[in-house]
Design a protein around this motif. Structure first.
Motif, mmCIF file in Angstrom:
data_model
loop_
_atom_site.group_PDB
_atom_site.id
_atom_site.type_symbol
_atom_site.label_atom_id
_atom_site.label_comp_id
_atom_site.label_asym_id
_atom_site.label_seq_id
_atom_site.Cartn_x
_atom_site.Cartn_y
_atom_site.Cartn_z
ATOM 1 N N LEU A 146 0.810 -1.223 0.000
ATOM 2 C CA LEU A 146 0.000 0.000 0.000
ATOM 3 C C LEU A 146 0.844 1.274 0.000
ATOM 4 N N ASP A 147 2.161 1.148 0.189
ATOM 5 C CA ASP A 147 3.027 2.329 0.319
ATOM 6 C C ASP A 147 2.988 3.243 -0.910
ATOM 7 N N SER A 148 2.945 2.647 -2.098
ATOM 8 C CA SER A 148 3.113 3.440 -3.331
ATOM 9 C C SER A 148 1.790 3.651 -4.053
ATOM 10 N N PRO A 149 1.622 4.817 -4.669
ATOM 11 C CA PRO A 149 0.404 5.054 -5.457
ATOM 12 C C PRO A 149 0.409 4.203 -6.721
ATOM 13 N N PRO A 150 -0.771 3.865 -7.252
ATOM 14 C CA PRO A 150 -0.837 3.045 -8.466
ATOM 15 C C PRO A 150 -0.182 3.736 -9.660
ATOM 16 N N GLN A 151 0.488 2.934 -10.454
ATOM 17 C CA GLN A 151 1.073 3.428 -11.706
ATOM 18 C C GLN A 151 0.691 2.421 -12.781
ATOM 19 N N THR A 152 -0.383 2.729 -13.485
ATOM 20 C CA THR A 152 -0.931 1.727 -14.399
ATOM 21 C C THR A 152 -0.286 1.759 -15.782
ATOM 22 N N ASN A 153 0.416 2.837 -16.119
ATOM 23 C CA ASN A 153 1.065 2.893 -17.431
ATOM 24 C C ASN A 153 0.097 2.480 -18.537
ATOM 25 N N GLU A 154 -1.037 3.179 -18.599
ATOM 26 C CA GLU A 154 -2.045 2.807 -19.584
ATOM 27 C C GLU A 154 -1.564 3.159 -20.989
ATOM 28 N N VAL A 155 -1.102 2.139 -21.705
ATOM 29 C CA VAL A 155 -0.455 2.350 -23.010
ATOM 30 C C VAL A 155 -1.444 2.867 -24.056
ATOM 31 N N MET A 156 -2.737 2.568 -23.888
ATOM 32 C CA MET A 156 -3.718 3.060 -24.870
ATOM 33 C C MET A 156 -3.832 4.584 -24.839
ATOM 34 N N ARG A 157 -3.331 5.215 -23.767
ATOM 35 C CA ARG A 157 -3.304 6.690 -23.770
ATOM 36 C C ARG A 157 -2.340 7.215 -24.829
ATOM 37 N N SER A 158 -1.542 6.328 -25.389
ATOM 38 C CA SER A 158 -0.690 6.718 -26.518
ATOM 39 C C SER A 158 -1.513 7.130 -27.729
ATOM 40 N N SER A 159 -2.758 6.647 -27.815
ATOM 41 C CA SER A 159 -3.605 6.996 -28.963
ATOM 42 C C SER A 159 -3.896 8.495 -29.024
ATOM 43 N N PRO A 160 -4.435 9.113 -27.944
ATOM 44 C CA PRO A 160 -4.594 10.571 -28.010
ATOM 45 C C PRO A 160 -3.268 11.317 -28.116
ATOM 46 N N LEU A 161 -2.196 10.784 -27.510
ATOM 47 C CA LEU A 161 -0.881 11.440 -27.629
ATOM 48 C C LEU A 161 -0.414 11.456 -29.086
ATOM 49 N N LEU A 162 -0.620 10.348 -29.786
ATOM 50 C CA LEU A 162 -0.266 10.291 -31.208
ATOM 51 C C LEU A 162 -1.046 11.350 -31.982
ATOM 52 N N GLY A 163 -2.352 11.400 -31.760
ATOM 53 C CA GLY A 163 -3.174 12.355 -32.502
ATOM 54 C C GLY A 163 -2.778 13.797 -32.241
ATOM 55 N N MET A 164 -2.549 14.137 -30.974
ATOM 56 C CA MET A 164 -2.141 15.506 -30.645
ATOM 57 C C MET A 164 -0.788 15.845 -31.267
ATOM 58 N N SER A 165 0.116 14.865 -31.294
ATOM 59 C CA SER A 165 1.446 15.104 -31.868
ATOM 60 C C SER A 165 1.390 15.230 -33.389
ATOM 61 N N LEU A 166 0.502 14.487 -34.021
ATOM 62 C CA LEU A 166 0.311 14.635 -35.476
ATOM 63 C C LEU A 166 -0.238 16.027 -35.797
ATOM 64 N N ARG A 167 -1.173 16.506 -34.982
ATOM 65 C CA ARG A 167 -1.714 17.856 -35.187
ATOM 66 C C ARG A 167 -0.611 18.914 -35.056
ATOM 67 N N LEU A 168 0.231 18.732 -34.017
ATOM 68 C CA LEU A 168 1.337 19.679 -33.822
ATOM 69 C C LEU A 168 2.296 19.677 -35.005
ATOM 70 N N THR A 169 2.645 18.455 -35.436
ATOM 71 C CA THR A 169 3.585 18.320 -36.550
ATOM 72 C C THR A 169 3.043 19.006 -37.803
ATOM 73 N N GLU A 170 1.744 18.830 -38.022
ATOM 74 C CA GLU A 170 1.134 19.419 -39.221
ATOM 75 C C GLU A 170 1.154 20.942 -39.154
ATOM 76 N N SER A 171 0.928 21.511 -37.962
ATOM 77 C CA SER A 171 0.872 22.976 -37.858
ATOM 78 C C SER A 171 2.256 23.611 -37.709
ATOM 79 N N LEU A 172 3.166 22.955 -36.959
ATOM 80 C CA LEU A 172 4.473 23.557 -36.685
ATOM 81 C C LEU A 172 5.528 23.218 -37.735
#
Length: 349
Positions: A113-139
């Motif tokens: 119980l000492d440490s907070p959960p760290q789930t490393n939810e890899v599916m959150r990479s999906s919105p990260l990919l999309g946001m990074s593609l948007r940045l790449t396209e604009s910048l």
């Protein structure tokens, strides 16, 4: 009968409901049983029942279910393991096994119980990919990534994964170790943007090292036991991460952000600071320092070396996590979409 503090009881009930909504009936049942029947006759029980007012922010329910899952995965509680998914145990039968496991392995469960959960939810990479593609396209620039609260750094490597984004969209190398299926709807970012990542770094107060078997086991224990696809996906991502140099530093988030922003920016590169479902766990002072440091650095950003702050956070939105980006020079904050907390879908605004 449990004599749990009301705020702790509320936390377990809230988590049970969240687990049901997210398709984890077994983990929901675990939370219900602990809320209804846990007593202070063990160190594990007494610690949970008397958790301070921060129980929900500390995710005590997920610490508790993670402790039991870790015990099951260790092979030391076979009677309990036999009632874990894919089997469907009756609540009374399951509680009998939990009580015996607590009695026999009290110190292990208490210390987990000492440490907070760290789930490393890899599916959150999906919105990260999309946001990074948007940045790449604009910048039209390569990106340097900096992740706050990166845990094992699995989402720092989102561009190395393979994605199925609905029925007919695909991105990345189909031979990648990690495959992510996520539905994208709305104004979908261009999948043709020339995404280039030149560097990646992350920080966490308690980084979990994919090269370390104990760290790997702890991460897998935090994944809900009835979510087999998540366990498989994170296992694959940990295997992939173990093959590259480790990118996450043990550091306080505010100290780390201030230090990184104190370094001279590289011309022709966009610095991108990001986080996913982290902000709610940070102290107010830490959040204030990060915000001040990013805004100060943003004031000095140029078109040749822009600064980006992007995130996926709850922000009390009823439908999911909010996706936001702020780009300097300019400093305009934009809401770019909404995502399921586990990245199963993204609705691009």
């Amino acid at each position: 009968m449990s004599n749990m503090n009301p705020h702790v009881l509320e936390t377990f009930r809230f988590q049970a409901e969240a687990c049901r909504i997210l398709g984890s009936p077994f983990t929901a049942t675990l939370c219900d049983l602990l809320a209804e029947r846990l007593t202070d006759s063990s160190r594990f029980g007494a610690r949970i029942l008397n958790w301070p007012e921060s129980a929900r922010a500390d995710a005590i329910a997920l610490r508790a279910t993670g402790a039991l899952h870790a015990l099951v995965r260790s092979g030391r509680a076979r009677d309990l393991a036999q009632l874990y998914p894919p089997l469907e145990a009756k609540p009374d039968q399951l509680w009998d096994a939990i009580e015996k496991a607590i009695e026999k392995h009290d110190d292990f469960l208490h210390d987990f119980l000492d440490s907070p959960p760290q789930t490393n939810e890899v599916m959150r990479s999906s919105p990260l990919l999309g946001m990074s593609l948007r940045l790449t396209e604009s910048l039209k620039l390569p990106l340097a990534l900096y992740e706050i609260g990166a845990s094992a750094g699995l989402n720092l490597f989102f561009d190395t994964y393979h994605y199925l984004l609905g029925d007919d969209r695909e991105w990345g190398d189909s031979n990648a170790l990690v495959h992510i299926e996520s539905e994208w709807r709305g104004h979908v970012p261009s999948l043709d943007a020339d995404l280039k990542i030149v560097s990646r770094a992350g920080c966490d107060r308690n980084p979990l090292d994919p090269h370390n078997p104990d760290s790997v086991e702890r991460q897998l224990a935090y994944i809900w036991a009835d979510q087999h696809n998540r366990i498989g996906r994170v296992s694959a991502a940990l295997s992939a991460a173990a093959s590259v140099p480790y990118a996450v530093e043990k550091a306080d988030a505010a100290d780390w952000v201030e230090a990184r922003l104190g370094e001279a920016p590289e011309p022709g590169v966009a610095r991108v600071f990001f986080h996913t479902i982290v902000w709610q766990y940070l102290p107010e002072e830490t959040k204030a320092r990060i915000t001040a440091a990013v805004e100060a650095a943003g004031a000095n950003a140029t078109a040749d070396s822009p600064l980006v702050w992007m995130y996926m956070e709850a922000e009390d939105h009823p439908a999911g996590a909010v996706l936001k980006q702020t780009v300097w020079p300019g400093g305009e904050q934009e809401t770019v979409g909404l995502s399921d907390y586990h990245g199963r879908w993204v609705d691009w605004a």
